[in-house]
Design a protein around this motif. Structure first.
Motif, PDB file in Angstrom:
ATOM      1  N   ASP A  12       0.837  -1.198   0.000  1.00 20.51           N
ATOM      2  CA  ASP A  12       0.000   0.000   0.000  1.00 20.51           C
ATOM      3  C   ASP A  12       0.878   1.256   0.000  1.00 20.51           C
ATOM      4  O   ASP A  12       2.097   1.178   0.203  1.00 20.51           O
ATOM      5  N   LEU A  13       0.254   2.395  -0.239  1.00 22.38           N
ATOM      6  CA  LEU A  13       0.996   3.648  -0.322  1.00 22.38           C
ATOM      7  C   LEU A  13       1.780   3.951   0.958  1.00 22.38           C
ATOM      8  O   LEU A  13       2.958   4.338   0.872  1.00 22.38           O
ATOM      9  N   PRO A  14       1.209   3.773   2.150  1.00 24.00           N
ATOM     10  CA  PRO A  14       2.006   4.050   3.351  1.00 24.00           C
ATOM     11  C   PRO A  14       3.272   3.191   3.459  1.00 24.00           C
ATOM     12  O   PRO A  14       4.320   3.698   3.878  1.00 24.00           O
TER      13      PRO A  14
ATOM     14  N   PHE B 211       0.537  -2.900  12.762  1.00 24.69           N
ATOM     15  CA  PHE B 211      -0.561  -3.467  13.551  1.00 24.69           C
ATOM     16  C   PHE B 211      -1.938  -3.117  12.991  1.00 24.69           C
ATOM     17  O   PHE B 211      -2.887  -3.871  13.201  1.00 24.69           O
ATOM     18  N   VAL B 212      -2.055  -1.979  12.298  1.00 21.15           N
ATOM     19  CA  VAL B 212      -3.378  -1.533  11.842  1.00 21.15           C
ATOM     20  C   VAL B 212      -3.480  -1.364  10.331  1.00 21.15           C
ATOM     21  O   VAL B 212      -4.554  -1.049   9.822  1.00 21.15           O
ATOM     22  N   GLY B 213      -2.397  -1.563   9.609  1.00 14.78           N
ATOM     23  CA  GLY B 213      -2.378  -1.307   8.174  1.00 14.78           C
ATOM     24  C   GLY B 213      -3.053  -2.386   7.352  1.00 14.78           C
ATOM     25  O   GLY B 213      -3.721  -3.282   7.878  1.00 14.78           O
ATOM     26  N   SER B 214      -2.846  -2.289   6.060  1.00 14.50           N
ATOM     27  CA  SER B 214      -3.430  -3.250   5.120  1.00 14.50           C
ATOM     28  C   SER B 214      -2.842  -4.646   5.381  1.00 14.50           C
ATOM     29  O   SER B 214      -1.816  -4.782   6.053  1.00 14.50           O
ATOM     30  N   PRO B 215      -3.468  -5.688   4.846  1.00 13.60           N
ATOM     31  CA  PRO B 215      -3.053  -7.058   5.195  1.00 13.60           C
ATOM     32  C   PRO B 215      -1.556  -7.354   5.036  1.00 13.60           C
ATOM     33  O   PRO B 215      -0.947  -7.893   5.959  1.00 13.60           O
ATOM     34  N   HIS B 216      -0.946  -7.014   3.908  1.00 12.33           N
ATOM     35  CA  HIS B 216       0.466  -7.349   3.714  1.00 12.33           C
ATOM     36  C   HIS B 216       1.403  -6.446   4.510  1.00 12.33           C
ATOM     37  O   HIS B 216       2.592  -6.737   4.640  1.00 12.33           O
TER      38      HIS B 216
ATOM     39  N   ARG C 153      10.198  -2.535  -8.975  1.00 10.72           N
ATOM     40  CA  ARG C 153       8.999  -1.955  -9.580  1.00 10.72           C
ATOM     41  C   ARG C 153       7.787  -2.172  -8.678  1.00 10.72           C
ATOM     42  O   ARG C 153       6.955  -1.298  -8.505  1.00 10.72           O
ATOM     43  N   ALA C 154       7.696  -3.361  -8.081  1.00 11.46           N
ATOM     44  CA  ALA C 154       6.574  -3.648  -7.181  1.00 11.46           C
ATOM     45  C   ALA C 154       6.574  -2.709  -5.984  1.00 11.46           C
ATOM     46  O   ALA C 154       5.508  -2.293  -5.512  1.00 11.46           O
ATOM     47  N   MET C 155       7.748  -2.341  -5.487  1.00  9.27           N
ATOM     48  CA  MET C 155       7.819  -1.426  -4.350  1.00  9.27           C
ATOM     49  C   MET C 155       7.545   0.012  -4.782  1.00  9.27           C
ATOM     50  O   MET C 155       7.253   0.859  -3.950  1.00  9.27           O
ATOM     51  N   VAL C 156       7.599   0.295  -6.069  1.00  6.43           N
ATOM     52  CA  VAL C 156       7.228   1.621  -6.584  1.00  6.43           C
ATOM     53  C   VAL C 156       5.727   1.664  -6.876  1.00  6.43           C
ATOM     54  O   VAL C 156       5.034   2.593  -6.461  1.00  6.43           O
ATOM     55  N   THR C 157       5.220   0.666  -7.579  1.00  6.70           N
ATOM     56  CA  THR C 157       3.810   0.671  -7.998  1.00  6.70           C
ATOM     57  C   THR C 157       2.871   0.091  -6.950  1.00  6.70           C
ATOM     58  O   THR C 157       1.694   0.421  -6.936  1.00  6.70           O
TER      59      THR C 157
END
Length: 173
Positions: A10-12, A57-62, A164-168
């Motif tokens: 995710d973006l964060p 602890f509160v973020g998206s699943p991954h 690329r995955a860590m950028v997109t």
């Protein structure tokens, strides 16, 4: 977005990752000549780290630690398969990468804490703190090199561009 791709980072998480890269590089490059940028890069890195710990602890699943921090037996099994060239692909972090993330986060915390302590009355001029700070930086530089090499290795091995995955934020399903 194609159903063949899935949002993993995710973006964060991506802002944390690349922000930490920028702050670590800034702190390292300004360590000798520019006290203020060095110090502020360290403070921002600590802020990013505090955010990432909360997001774990509160973020998206991954992003959640519960999703990627492995038990010892899982890590041992993964490393055994890796050494035999049979490691499975992981959509999120593989167990070895998870341990590297924890190491890097711990080192950033240690670097930041010792750096801050050296600005206090208690820690000013402490050779022990300075050596601990510099030693943690050196360990982190080595860990970053291993992290980058492992990302390249895994990108080639699993035919997937992890940078690329860590950028997109997207990987193939």
């Amino acid at each position: 977005m194609s159903s063949e791709r899935i949002r993993v980072w995710d973006l964060p998480v991506r802002v944390f990752h690349w922000g930490l890269v920028a702050m670590f590089a800034t702190a390292w490059l300004t360590s000798e000549d520019a006290e203020a940028p060095h110090r502020w890069a360290g403070y921002v890195a600590l802020g990013l780290l505090a955010f990432r710990i909360a997001w774990g602890f509160v973020g998206s699943p991954h992003a959640r630690f519960a999703d990627f921090v492995p038990r010892a037996v899982v890590l041992r099994d993964y490393v055994g398969k890796l050494l035999r060239g049979r490691e499975p692909r992981h959509v999120g972090h593989n167990p070895a990468a998870a341990v590297m993330i924890l190491l890097l986060m711990a080192m950033v915390a240690l670097i930041g804490a010792t750096g801050w302590l050296m600005t206090t009355d208690w820690g000013w001029g402490s050779e022990v703190l300075e050596e601990l700070h510099e030693g943690a930086v050196n360990i982190t530089l080595l860990a970053v090199a291993v992290h980058v090499a492992a990302a390249i290795f895994e990108s080639v091995r699993h035919r997937e561009n992890l940078v690329r995955a860590m950028v997109t934020g997207y990987k193939r399903r």
